[in-house]
Enzyme design. Sequence first.
Site, PDB file in Angstrom:
ATOM      1  N   CYS A  56      17.377  15.512   2.981  1.00 44.04           N
ATOM      2  CA  CYS A  56      17.082  14.480   3.974  1.00 44.04           C
ATOM      3  C   CYS A  56      15.641  13.981   3.889  1.00 44.04           C
ATOM      4  CB  CYS A  56      17.312  15.023   5.381  1.00 44.04           C
ATOM      5  SG  CYS A  56      18.673  16.172   5.540  1.00 44.04           S
ATOM      6  N   ASP A  88      19.298  20.298  10.156  1.00 44.56           N
ATOM      7  CA  ASP A  88      20.465  20.893  10.798  1.00 44.56           C
ATOM      8  C   ASP A  88      21.485  21.433   9.807  1.00 44.56           C
ATOM      9  OD1 ASP A  88      19.206  20.161  13.071  1.00 44.56           O
ATOM     10  OD2 ASP A  88      20.651  18.636  13.695  1.00 44.56           O
ATOM     11  N   CYS A 129      15.702  13.588   8.670  1.00 42.30           N
ATOM     12  CA  CYS A 129      16.724  14.411   9.303  1.00 42.30           C
ATOM     13  C   CYS A 129      16.791  14.188  10.808  1.00 42.30           C
ATOM     14  CB  CYS A 129      16.496  15.883   8.993  1.00 42.30           C
ATOM     15  SG  CYS A 129      17.961  16.888   9.338  1.00 42.30           S
ATOM     16  N   ASP A 130      17.908  14.608  11.386  1.00 48.74           N
ATOM     17  CA  ASP A 130      18.361  14.231  12.722  1.00 48.74           C
ATOM     18  C   ASP A 130      17.285  14.140  13.800  1.00 48.74           C
ATOM     19  OD1 ASP A 130      20.681  14.482  11.331  1.00 48.74           O
ATOM     20  OD2 ASP A 130      21.595  15.962  12.613  1.00 48.74           O
ATOM     21  N   LYS A 131      16.621  15.247  14.113  1.00 48.61           N
ATOM     22  CA  LYS A 131      15.700  15.264  15.259  1.00 48.61           C
ATOM     23  C   LYS A 131      14.383  14.600  14.949  1.00 48.61           C
ATOM     24  CE  LYS A 131      19.042  17.428  16.887  1.00 48.61           C
ATOM     25  NZ  LYS A 131      19.762  17.360  15.606  1.00 48.61           N
ATOM     26  N   CYS A 201      22.421  12.878   5.664  1.00 49.48           N
ATOM     27  CA  CYS A 201      23.876  13.034   5.621  1.00 49.48           C
ATOM     28  C   CYS A 201      24.587  11.688   5.705  1.00 49.48           C
ATOM     29  CB  CYS A 201      24.326  13.953   6.746  1.00 49.48           C
ATOM     30  SG  CYS A 201      23.619  15.607   6.632  1.00 49.48           S
ATOM     31  N   GLU A 451      23.846  23.047  18.026  1.00 50.37           N
ATOM     32  CA  GLU A 451      25.014  22.271  17.626  1.00 50.37           C
ATOM     33  C   GLU A 451      26.137  23.215  17.211  1.00 50.37           C
ATOM     34  OE1 GLU A 451      22.898  18.192  15.974  1.00 50.37           O
ATOM     35  OE2 GLU A 451      23.831  19.562  14.548  1.00 50.37           O
ATOM     36  N   SER A 477      27.052  18.316  16.248  1.00 49.72           N
ATOM     37  CA  SER A 477      26.546  17.500  15.154  1.00 49.72           C
ATOM     38  C   SER A 477      27.169  16.120  15.231  1.00 49.72           C
ATOM     39  CB  SER A 477      26.929  18.149  13.822  1.00 49.72           C
ATOM     40  OG  SER A 477      26.828  17.226  12.767  1.00 49.72           O
TER      41      SER A 477
END
Length: 574
Positions: A56, A88, A129-131, A201, A451, A477
């Site tokens: 990521c 994650d 990445c996500d956060k 992702c 998650e 997720s």
Amino acid sequence: MSDKPIDKSKLPSRHTTVGPTSAAHRSMLYAMGLSKEQIAQPLVGVVTTWNEAAPCNITLSRQAQAAKKGVAAAGGTPREFTTITVTDGIAMGHAGMHSSLVSREVIADSVELTVRGHCYDALIGIAGCDKSLPGLMMSMLRLNVPSIFIYGGTILPGKFKGRDVTIVDVFEGVGANAAGKMSDADLELLEQTALPTGGSCGGQFTANTMACVSEAIGLALPGSAGTPAPYDSRDRWCVESGEQIVELIRRNIRPRDIVTLKSLENAARVVAATGGSTNAGLHLPAMAHEAGIKFDLSDVAEIMRSTPYIADLMPGGKYTAVDLYSVGGVPVVMKEMLDAGILHGDCLTVTGKTIAENLKDVKFPENQKVVYRVASPITKTGGVVGLKGNLAPEGAIVKVAGMKKQVFRGPARVFERENEALAAVLKRDIKDGDVIVIRNEGPKGGPGMREMLSTTAALYGWGKGDEIALITDGRFSGGTRGFCVGHVSPEAALGGPIGLVKDGDIISIDAVKGTLSLEVDDAELAKRKAAWKPRAHDFQSGTLWKYSQTVGTAAYGAVTHPGGAKETKSYADS
């Protein structure tokens, strides 16, 4: 763009670069090779979440160099720095996931401290990445200096037995393997081919959802979120962002001029229209909180319920983020929504123009199946909806994109931690019709609001995604699919009703009506409440303990400080 000199008399960098009292500060800048002219220019922080933890983030350092070129070309002086990220995909399914949501706050806090400490005048943030996406956008809103967000870009899809696959297929493969539906050899082949490049992702999971948010809310250049991470053409967006940040300094356009209640509503609608991650219901309220705007989970859910679902993206749909890019990206979705009258077109963006002005020349692509017309949507209700009831008085959230049925009723099977539930699923010790309840996984009780992808993916891999429901005060997720309800608030650690559920209690979930009910009478619940005691977690020191002492409820974004509404003076005006 203007070439008019920028007056530094009101910019934060005046404290370190202007006048005799700044001689020592300037000396430090000269030591790094800056010229007198560069020191006299605005200082622009260029922050990335680059690291070698996961694909990521692996391309972000390259993109930072391109952004710095743009800043320098436009008359600014870029100053690069990095912050952490917790990925994650690697933290999932074990104790590492306690760190994930906490990292959002650490990212925002660390960027704030770096910018404050070095008196930067503006900020470019590049995240993968996500956060890290909401974390950087939260810091921009908190500091309120001119800012532009850049998404690091999606990964390309992998290929397995002739079909596109993503990381979620691997998580689901674990469940299929445990159920005897996938061989060890096929699982090994899948894990080796699912992720062929750098990037985030590949479905409409949390990273790509929040990338769409960055455009919809106006903090990113229109069209910038779509280009995949491996493509060199991503660098063009970074250069243009670098150039544009200097223009924002000249015009004094700041994040809180851009992020308003109307732009937050736009962001929530785009999440719903694309079948995005339930995590948006956590991150949008947190971003609003930084700007001093009240916008909680109930507000997000209400907007999503009235938004048609029009982009057929994984995990609920068929296509990857690359497929959306190939038909025109986020601007196509937004233009279709704008033309249908369900998007606010008058919101300001980092271009200095409004949403409507940015989308003026966008045409809807014909002969494609990724994005539908609003007049003939996949479903009339958005891909994510909110629930309320005696089991979730403050609300909960469920992703309905791709779900075959939206009503479920069954007996509770209660677990105090996710790992206990995952073990039961892998042993196939759950029955059709059960409602798995995973509690003590909320922001405070976890701590960190883990998650549950390992468990939900294992259910799907087993083939029970439609036969067994799951509710939790934790979260999911963006890759989760099936009848999975998260963010149940108040959480168990705060005495929420989810902490009172017993095995065998009947739970009713109705995503059509928006209800989540525990079929136990009030007298019995009161009796259980009187006997209830909070469950101690295992983190009694360090960062996770500190987080648990300050974090608020998921319904309001799981934030850790009073927010912009309590501010007496923003950093940008200091």
